[in-house]
Design a protein around this motif. Sequence first.
Motif, PDB file in Angstrom:
ATOM      1  N   TRP A   9       0.869 -36.525  39.666  1.00  0.00           N
ATOM      2  CA  TRP A   9      -0.208 -37.002  40.534  1.00  0.00           C
ATOM      3  C   TRP A   9      -1.589 -36.435  40.140  1.00  0.00           C
ATOM      4  O   TRP A   9      -2.525 -37.179  39.872  1.00  0.00           O
ATOM      5  N   ARG A  10      -1.705 -35.112  40.096  1.00  0.00           N
ATOM      6  CA  ARG A  10      -3.036 -34.531  39.846  1.00  0.00           C
ATOM      7  C   ARG A  10      -3.599 -34.900  38.481  1.00  0.00           C
ATOM      8  O   ARG A  10      -4.722 -35.387  38.388  1.00  0.00           O
ATOM      9  N   PRO A  11      -2.843 -34.642  37.378  1.00  0.00           N
ATOM     10  CA  PRO A  11      -3.411 -35.039  36.086  1.00  0.00           C
ATOM     11  C   PRO A  11      -3.692 -36.532  35.989  1.00  0.00           C
ATOM     12  O   PRO A  11      -4.697 -36.938  35.383  1.00  0.00           O
ATOM     13  N   VAL A  39      -4.597 -38.564  38.416  1.00  0.00           N
ATOM     14  CA  VAL A  39      -5.828 -38.851  39.164  1.00  0.00           C
ATOM     15  C   VAL A  39      -7.041 -38.426  38.333  1.00  0.00           C
ATOM     16  O   VAL A  39      -8.005 -39.178  38.182  1.00  0.00           O
ATOM     17  N   ILE A  40      -6.978 -37.220  37.753  1.00  0.00           N
ATOM     18  CA  ILE A  40      -8.119 -36.715  36.981  1.00  0.00           C
ATOM     19  C   ILE A  40      -8.368 -37.596  35.765  1.00  0.00           C
ATOM     20  O   ILE A  40      -9.511 -37.972  35.471  1.00  0.00           O
ATOM     21  N   THR A  84      -7.586 -40.677  35.369  1.00  0.00           N
ATOM     22  CA  THR A  84      -8.040 -42.005  35.779  1.00  0.00           C
ATOM     23  C   THR A  84      -9.526 -41.982  36.121  1.00  0.00           C
ATOM     24  O   THR A  84     -10.267 -42.889  35.776  1.00  0.00           O
ATOM     25  N   PHE A  85      -9.962 -40.886  36.756  1.00  0.00           N
ATOM     26  CA  PHE A  85     -11.373 -40.785  37.150  1.00  0.00           C
ATOM     27  C   PHE A  85     -12.268 -40.504  35.948  1.00  0.00           C
ATOM     28  O   PHE A  85     -13.311 -41.135  35.777  1.00  0.00           O
TER      29      PHE A  85
END
Lengths: 309, 251
Positions: free
Chosen positions: A180-182, A184-185, A187-188
Amino acid sequence: MLADFWGAEFVPLTLPPLVIATLAALTCALPGNFLILRRQAMLGDAMSHVVLPGIVAAYLLTGSAATPVMLASAMAAAALSALMIEGIRRLAGTDAGVAMGITFTTLFAAGVLLLEQSGASSVHLDVEHALYGNLEGLIWFDATGWASLLDPIALTGLPPEVAGLALVLSIVAGAMWLVWRPLVIATFDEGFARTAGIPVTLLSAGLVAVTALAAVAAFSAVGSILTIAMLICPPATARLMTDSLPAQVRLSLVFAAASAILGTLIAGYLPPLIGLPGTVSASGMIAVVSGGFLALAAVLGPHRRPRSA
Amino acid sequence: MVDPIPLTTEPALAIRDLRVSYGANPVLDGVTASLARGAMTAIIGPNGAGKSTLLKAALGLIPATGGTALAFGKPVVQALPRIAYVPQRAAVDWDFPARALDVVLMGMYRRTGLLGRIGKAETAAAMDCLSRLGMADFATRQIGALSGGQQQRVFLARALAQGAEVYLLDEPFAGVDAATEAAIVTLLKSLRDEGRSIIAVHHDLSTVSAYFDRVLLLNRRTIAEGPVASTFRQEAVARTYGNQIATAIPA
């Protein structure tokens, strides 16, 4: 009517399509959240179209329509299409949307030709099935009523799609939770993500693989139209309702399940209720309902962003 | 202004004969530069000079066709935990569903790792970073609802949260308001005074002397590199920008 609804017919005839459609919708909506944020919505479209030539080719080569063969061949076709898209993009210098448009229409059309020329259509593969799936055909013969849900012998007679999609849903959800975290990062802000030590390329490939897995698993049960709709419509609707990504993902699951449940029930029960003969395609109705949710959110959603010129 | 901190052992960033091509066109044609530790260095050059490309190629974000980039004497890839990169603000989609605080927390990914979840300590540290840029009141604001200057401050706060020794910034002052520019300069100078190294692509020739200690004049190749006082001269700047003479520069 109500007696039918709650009576012995509901469990064997309506419940399995309802559950399968819901599982397929949830499985597709999860990766769809990231596809729309990465402006890769067309990717799901491409994936669900290339499944057809994959399974037709596998059937012709192996003579088998067993689920593992179908899944493996569809994944292979999805991988091939990803390579084709990248190849066209590099060699012809087109943008990704054009490359995807070329790839999925060409491969889908090739699949239709293969299907026509071969004996595959005489088994259970046909173009209509590819588009709409076979939700209504997924019947639980062993069920006699709600009590069957607690009967281990009857439960073994459930359509195999239920267990298959439940397994794929848990794989997709587990993979998304883990990265999830990587994800999201990356993707942003891809450039920043690389400098923060995130394997951006691996994550992108993983998202494509998870999308392919979801599309392939959903395809045989619900067809390509519903697969595409569920990849895009619930996340796109959810995006209009919130500015928080975790909330967006949760809402997309709510919209996906609501579309699947409402769509199946409307398709099965509304036409007779208003005096029309027969029923309509459940897959088609689910896709229409999800489009309806999107239209409502586009008009009423609190986080619409009118595009400034 | 404080004098530049003298060079210690290794430079913050040592670039040697770095080459990058887009298709057949060379963008960087053998750039060599040694960017000092503990200094604020501006990378200056006309559009298309390869300033952003130099940062990206040095970080390994785009493939170089030749040359090397070392940070603290090690290949940059190995030194990335000591480096914070601030891309151009336009490089990301600010419609992304995230709050300012969420973006700053991204800077802590190396510390929390894949499975580490965000706790109170991380949130407090991220709030601190936002405060240092005067953005504490906007922590829960959706990033798309921020002004350009506020978005740039969020990016700086994220870099701050990384706790790096070298900061590579791509046009940190592009399209920001005067208050933001002042806030960012103050922050960068205080980081420099702590011994950290700042390397920024910069566009505004009139502020080079006020903001920076050293300058790298770039136009596909290194034109000059050194302290602002001796390097940022009309002749060298004119060579960097072709024939467009910058009259604001001391001769």
